[in-house]
Design an enzyme around this catalytic site. Structure first.
Site, short mmCIF file in Angstrom:
data_model
loop_
_atom_site.label_atom_id
_atom_site.label_comp_id
_atom_site.label_asym_id
_atom_site.label_seq_id
_atom_site.Cartn_x
_atom_site.Cartn_y
_atom_site.Cartn_z
N GLY A 64 0.77 -1.25 0.00
CA GLY A 64 0.00 0.00 0.00
C GLY A 64 0.80 1.29 0.00
O GLY A 64 0.29 2.33 0.40
N HIS B 79 2.23 0.30 -13.09
CA HIS B 79 3.01 -0.91 -13.36
C HIS B 79 4.51 -0.55 -13.31
O HIS B 79 4.92 0.46 -13.88
CB HIS B 79 2.64 -1.46 -14.74
CG HIS B 79 3.29 -2.77 -15.03
ND1 HIS B 79 2.90 -3.95 -14.42
CD2 HIS B 79 4.33 -3.10 -15.83
CE1 HIS B 79 3.67 -4.94 -14.85
NE2 HIS B 79 4.55 -4.45 -15.69
C1 GRF Z 1 4.02 -1.47 -7.25
O1 GRF Z 1 5.31 -1.74 -7.66
C2 GRF Z 1 3.10 -1.34 -8.44
O2 GRF Z 1 3.71 -0.79 -9.56
C3 GRF Z 1 2.72 -2.76 -8.70
O3 GRF Z 1 2.59 -3.35 -7.43
C4 GRF Z 1 3.40 -2.63 -6.49
C5 GRF Z 1 2.50 -2.19 -5.38
O4 GRF Z 1 3.22 -1.59 -4.34
N1 GRF Z 1 1.53 -2.85 -9.51
P1 GRF Z 1 2.45 -0.86 -3.15
O5 GRF Z 1 1.50 -1.91 -2.56
O6 GRF Z 1 1.72 0.30 -3.70
O7 GRF Z 1 3.52 -0.47 -2.19
#
Ligand code: GRF
Length: 193
Positions: free
Chosen positions: A20, A113
């Site tokens: 998150g 992403h």
């Molecule tokens: C991020 O690297 C995002 O790009 C990918 O999943 C990860 C999520 O990280 N889709 P977080 O939970 O927001 O820290």
């Protein structure tokens, strides 16, 4: 989406499955005076998601969804309707949304992403980038369509991959730019589309 901008901030739901950090960052962004969004609902596909703790401690309405239920998307759509949600930000959400679901929020679902899309769709991006000895990597915010990591690109930023980089260091650097471009992408989407 420009038509949605009125006096009120746009009611937004953030979908998560884990840590998150993007949720945290978007929440911080939403609290800025000039921000166009209000994060009204956090939805998690896992009850263990760390991001839920953040939602709780910041008084954001949150729900964890048991994806094994029947007609789960129908239920989610109902919840979104009840909460008057107009935009969805996927942030580390590990479930695939159906064509039908996406059509209900056409042009209003963003995803982040950790690669320079269209390169490296899917999982384990940093490992693959390192294995292929890429000179650059980065992050992309795109609109969600029915194909994985394939919708229209709204914001993208690249960084160099250094010889000394490993999975951990790349993840850290990429996450930093993720936090920069997600709010930027929201601004772009809301004012130009
Ligand atoms: C991020 O690297 C995002 O790009 C990918 O999943 C990860 C999520 O990280 N889709 P977080 O939970 O927001 O820290």
């Amino acid at each position: 989406m420009a038509e949605l901008i009125g006096k009120n901030k746009i009611n937004t739901s953030v979908f998560i499955s884990g840590r998150g950090s993007n949720l945290k960052n978007l929440f911080k962004f939403s609290k800025q005076k000039q921000s166009l969004i209000k994060i009204s609902l956090v939805l998690s596909s896992s009850k263990m998601a760390k991001g839920l703790k953040f939602a709780k401690s910041n008084n954001i309405k949150y729900l964890s969804i048991n994806y094994n239920q029947k007609n789960i998307e129908k239920k989610i759509l109902l919840i979104l309707k009840k909460n008057n949600i107009h935009m969805i930000c996927l942030a580390g959400f590990m479930k695939i949304l159906s064509k039908n679901f996406i059509s209900k929020f056409k042009g209003k679902i963003l995803n982040i992403h950790p690669s320079l899309l269209p390169k490296y769709k899917g999982l384990n991006v940093h490992e693959r980038v390192l294995k292929n000895k890429e000179k650059y990597t980065g992050a992309t915010v795109h609109l969600v369509n029915s194909k994985l990591d394939s919708g229209k690109i709204i914001a993208q930023k690249r960084i160099m991959v250094l010889k000394k980089d490993n999975k951990k260091s790349l993840e850290k650097k990429v996450l930093k730019i993720e936090h920069k471009i997600y709010p930027e992408a929201i601004k772009i989407l809301l004012t130009n589309y």
